[in-house]
Design a protein around this motif. Sequence first.
Motif, mmCIF file in Angstrom:
data_model
loop_
_atom_site.group_PDB
_atom_site.id
_atom_site.type_symbol
_atom_site.label_atom_id
_atom_site.label_comp_id
_atom_site.label_asym_id
_atom_site.label_seq_id
_atom_site.Cartn_x
_atom_site.Cartn_y
_atom_site.Cartn_z
ATOM 1 N N GLU A 47 -23.715 30.116 16.607
ATOM 2 C CA GLU A 47 -24.422 31.099 15.773
ATOM 3 C C GLU A 47 -24.965 32.246 16.619
ATOM 4 O O GLU A 47 -24.934 33.409 16.192
ATOM 5 N N ALA A 48 -25.455 31.926 17.810
ATOM 6 C CA ALA A 48 -25.983 32.968 18.684
ATOM 7 C C ALA A 48 -24.892 33.961 19.069
ATOM 8 O O ALA A 48 -25.109 35.186 19.052
ATOM 9 N N LEU A 49 -23.739 33.445 19.416
ATOM 10 C CA LEU A 49 -22.627 34.330 19.788
ATOM 11 C C LEU A 49 -22.204 35.180 18.604
ATOM 12 O O LEU A 49 -21.893 36.371 18.751
ATOM 13 N N ASP A 50 -22.207 34.581 17.436
ATOM 14 C CA ASP A 50 -21.837 35.340 16.248
ATOM 15 C C ASP A 50 -22.879 36.423 15.949
ATOM 16 O O ASP A 50 -22.533 37.514 15.465
ATOM 17 N N SER A 51 -24.160 36.151 16.254
ATOM 18 C CA SER A 51 -25.210 37.122 15.958
ATOM 19 C C SER A 51 -25.059 38.403 16.774
ATOM 20 O O SER A 51 -25.548 39.467 16.372
ATOM 21 N N VAL A 52 -24.383 38.327 17.910
ATOM 22 C CA VAL A 52 -24.177 39.511 18.744
ATOM 23 C C VAL A 52 -23.358 40.559 18.017
ATOM 24 O O VAL A 52 -23.480 41.767 18.282
ATOM 25 N N ASN A 53 -22.542 40.130 17.074
ATOM 26 C CA ASN A 53 -21.685 41.081 16.364
ATOM 27 C C ASN A 53 -22.485 42.106 15.568
ATOM 28 O O ASN A 53 -21.940 43.149 15.194
#
Length: 533
Positions: free
Chosen positions: A522-528
């Motif tokens: 989820e954290a990596l996706d939030s960077v988008n």
Amino acid sequence: MFRPAVVLLAGITASAQPAPPHQPPLDRSLPKRAEAIYSAVAPRVDQQAAMDLVTRMAPLWRLAGNPDFDQSLEWIAARLAAADIVTRYDTIPSTSQGWEMRDAVLRLDSADGEVVLSRRQDRVPLAINSFSTAPGGIVARLVDVGAGTRAADFDGKDVAGAVVLADGPIGAVWSQAVKARGAAGVISTQIAEYTKPASTPEVLQWGGIPYAADTPSFGFKATPRATKRLRDRLASGPVQVHVQVDAVFHRRPVRTLVAEFPGVRWRDDRVVLVAHVQEPGANDNASGCGTLLAAALAIQRAIEDKVIPPPERTLTLIWGDENRASDAWIEADSDRVRRVLAMMSLDMTGEDTSKTGGTFLIEKGPDPTAFWDRPSDPHTEWGKGEVDRALLRGTFLNDLHLAVALRRARDTGWVVRTNPYEGGSDHTSFTKAGVPSLLNWHFTDRYYHTNLDTIDKVSAETMGHVATAVATTAMFLASADHEDVGSLKRLLERARDARMETERRNDAPAEVLNAWKTWYDEALDSVNRLGRR
């Protein structure tokens, strides 16, 4: 920091410190834009400006709606205006009474007797919501009831019209003594062990009694020295005390000071920084106000000097009443809240740790350490609380801000730690609203919520460190675009890999490993969110 948990803290020791968690050198993975912002901001942080504000605010008992609270806001607004930073005042209805202590003295025997507690001597001995006595004060019997929190503590004791001395929490004592039995007022001797009362007999923890216009009364918090003096006299026979209180209630709307750096491209997207104004302490929280001021001034100077461009997203800075100002800002515009990229709270950010015993901490937004006790991530002495599992959402903010703080530590030797989410300050309001949020603070501070939280315990250098880290993280997030997505994801991947290795080394159960995997996905996706063009 205003957490209603002095009682919960009573068993802690000021010498206890969080063990250093496993921290990969995330500062070596900072995105280039963040490194450039850091290099621009760091030399422009004016720690003396922070200290000047704290020096002014520290002596004042700042409660929402009272003159000291408003004066503090005006000092901040004037300094921001002098730097050409645009500000405004928002107002919220007052749910407090805007209480102001003008004077308070408790003497033995008579108006000419020995001073045991006073504003001049003890700074904040009078309980919030205490009413004034009649002109010239009152003389009343002093009655010791032990704990004073149960009806049985009052058996056989006539306390009507008396001043009650008790060891329990002041609010509970007030309810039993004043509300139920007609006492004139109360003195609570309660003091947490983390304040080291045996070696600091002049310390007291300030407190409050319920506001009750139909039962005007007063309360005092006693130092160990005052407690001993009163009980020594009682051991010799009946005692009378003279009490004179001058207090005012200012019933008016509460102001919130808001400063903004408007976004030049995505004005409706925001990064929010908050410092609360109320409380009577230098570190709590004049230091947070001063640190946020220094961060704002450094950003403005860097923009004026053209070493960084204005932010692409709006940067909003708030000084107000803890939690209530944040709640009001959130409730005022739900669409605005959905566009907040991240929020950081500044609370108790100026500690001279050689004196207070605290250490600088980044209280992370909720991650698995908020739910599962992990050897690498100890809770503070404040303790683990009940956290809604719905708040467990991965975000780029925790590791990014840690990386920036570690970057500052690399240059200066500043000690940086983290702790799991525990809540209690303005970050709690934004977290519950679904905004990635964290807290910059120090704990345990042996002077927390005491009369000895004074200017001599504040470090300008520490405020400079925190201001640099907060300004860098905030400006990076306010300026990042698609070019920063890849580098920020690499930072998170490095943090994820280190975390998973740590958890495996600590024999984490599958449930914990899976929770971390999901959280980092989820954290990596939030960077988008940064990748919009």
